[in-house]
Design a protein around this motif. Structure first.
Motif, mmCIF file in Angstrom:
data_model
loop_
_atom_site.group_PDB
_atom_site.id
_atom_site.type_symbol
_atom_site.label_atom_id
_atom_site.label_comp_id
_atom_site.label_asym_id
_atom_site.label_seq_id
_atom_site.Cartn_x
_atom_site.Cartn_y
_atom_site.Cartn_z
ATOM 1 N N ARG A 83 0.820 -1.212 0.000
ATOM 2 C CA ARG A 83 0.000 0.000 0.000
ATOM 3 C C ARG A 83 0.859 1.268 0.000
ATOM 4 O O ARG A 83 0.457 2.296 -0.556
ATOM 5 C CB ARG A 83 -0.948 -0.019 1.195
ATOM 6 C CG ARG A 83 -2.113 -0.998 0.989
ATOM 7 C CD ARG A 83 -3.045 -1.015 2.164
ATOM 8 N NE ARG A 83 -4.233 -1.810 1.866
ATOM 9 C CZ ARG A 83 -4.971 -2.425 2.788
ATOM 10 N NH1 ARG A 83 -4.631 -2.333 4.077
ATOM 11 N NH2 ARG A 83 -6.034 -3.109 2.463
ATOM 12 N N VAL A 134 -5.035 -4.328 -2.419
ATOM 13 C CA VAL A 134 -4.707 -3.214 -3.322
ATOM 14 C C VAL A 134 -5.526 -3.360 -4.603
ATOM 15 O O VAL A 134 -6.016 -4.450 -4.919
ATOM 16 C CB VAL A 134 -3.194 -3.178 -3.664
ATOM 17 C CG1 VAL A 134 -2.372 -2.915 -2.417
ATOM 18 C CG2 VAL A 134 -2.752 -4.470 -4.343
ATOM 19 N N LEU A 175 -2.383 2.918 5.942
ATOM 20 C CA LEU A 175 -1.946 1.873 5.019
ATOM 21 C C LEU A 175 -2.478 0.504 5.424
ATOM 22 O O LEU A 175 -2.544 -0.416 4.608
ATOM 23 C CB LEU A 175 -0.414 1.824 4.968
ATOM 24 C CG LEU A 175 0.287 3.097 4.501
ATOM 25 C CD1 LEU A 175 1.801 2.943 4.648
ATOM 26 C CD2 LEU A 175 -0.078 3.431 3.056
#
Length: 272
Positions: free
Chosen positions: A32, A77, A270
């Protein structure tokens, strides 16, 4: 994007005028972070994934554990993910096919597959590696995905004969015919050799970034399609950490506070 759409996007990224840069990742946090920095695709490095999970490189990490890492990254992601597949974690083609299907099911859209022997001292026959490439292609098709195959050769790295560049180029041409999407002559460390390979093998070329060939604009001008960092991202992070803790052990806090650290909320963003 669906997995098949990610695969097609990743394949197309190899055919742009600009370099496809892949600073390799090993977990969801690093993945991330790279996405937040603007990188359009990600790749794992076998060294980094193995080391951060407590294993030596060279297919020592259990494949089930590797699948877990891949699934966590790919599921966290929205960009394509390629996996350093080493030799395929398989001793026969049916097992290789099964492993590719598991990677695709976990969300991977690309693989590195290397032609070094298990002992690390030699190369498997080019036609045997071609059969691996063909098997990966077929397994991907059966899974509904054009898996982007980065065919790695260690011919340049091992230099087993006097004309290792010709051996490298010959393998590149053979791997292209077998269905590879990208050619990865690992450890190629000078621009003239890179230029020769780019000129003779009509596949996008993957260069492993190294200090002697670190001019990214020159690599782009030479026609290189893809640049990866391999384990360098992990080594860089550990080098910085070692420098700081070594200084701290000597009551020196200057390294720790030499630059602003990521704020805790930024780190947790993140993780999501």
């Amino acid at each position: 994007m669906s997995v098949s759409e990610k695969a097609e996007a990743f394949r197309q990224q190899h055919h742009q005028k600009t370099l496809l840069l892949l600073p390799n990742v090993w977990d969801i946090l690093t993945a991330r972070l790279m996405v937040s920095a603007g990188f359009p695709s990600l790749a794992t490095a076998s060294f980094s994934v193995a080391a951060t999970n407590g294993y030596q490189d060279g297919e020592k990490i259990p494949f089930d554990k590797l699948i877990g890492v891949v699934a966590r990254i790919a599921g966290g992601v929205d960009v394509p993910l390629s996996v350093d597949f080493e030799r395929g974690y398989a001793s026969d083609l049916p097992s290789l096919s099964d492993n590719v299907k598991r990677l695709v099911a976990a969300g991977a859209v690309g693989v590195n597959i290397e032609d070094r022997t298990p002992d690390g001292k030699g190369l498997i026959a080019a036609d045997a590696h071609c059969k691996k490439i063909e098997t990966i292609r077929e397994a991907g098709i059966k899974s509904g995905v054009h898996v982007v195959i980065n065919a790695r050769t260690d011919a340049y790295l091992l230099k087993l004969n006097a004309d290792y560049i010709a051996e490298t180029i010959g393998r590149g041409k053979a791997y292209q015919k077998a269905g590879a999407d990208c050619f990865y002559p690992v450890a190629m460390d000078n621009y003239p050799d890179i230029e020769r390979v780019v000129g003779e093998v009509s596949l996008p070329m993957n260069v492993l970034l190294a200090k002697p060939v670190s001019d990214l604009r020159k690599l782009e001008q030479l026609g290189v399609g893809r640049v990866s960092l391999g384990p360098a991202t992990l080594r860089y992070a550990l080098t910085k950490l070692k420098t700081m803790v070594t200084a701290l052990h000597n009551y020196d806090t200057r390294e720790l506070f030499a630059q602003d650290l990521l704020a805790s909320p930024d780190v947790m963003s993140l993780v999501k």
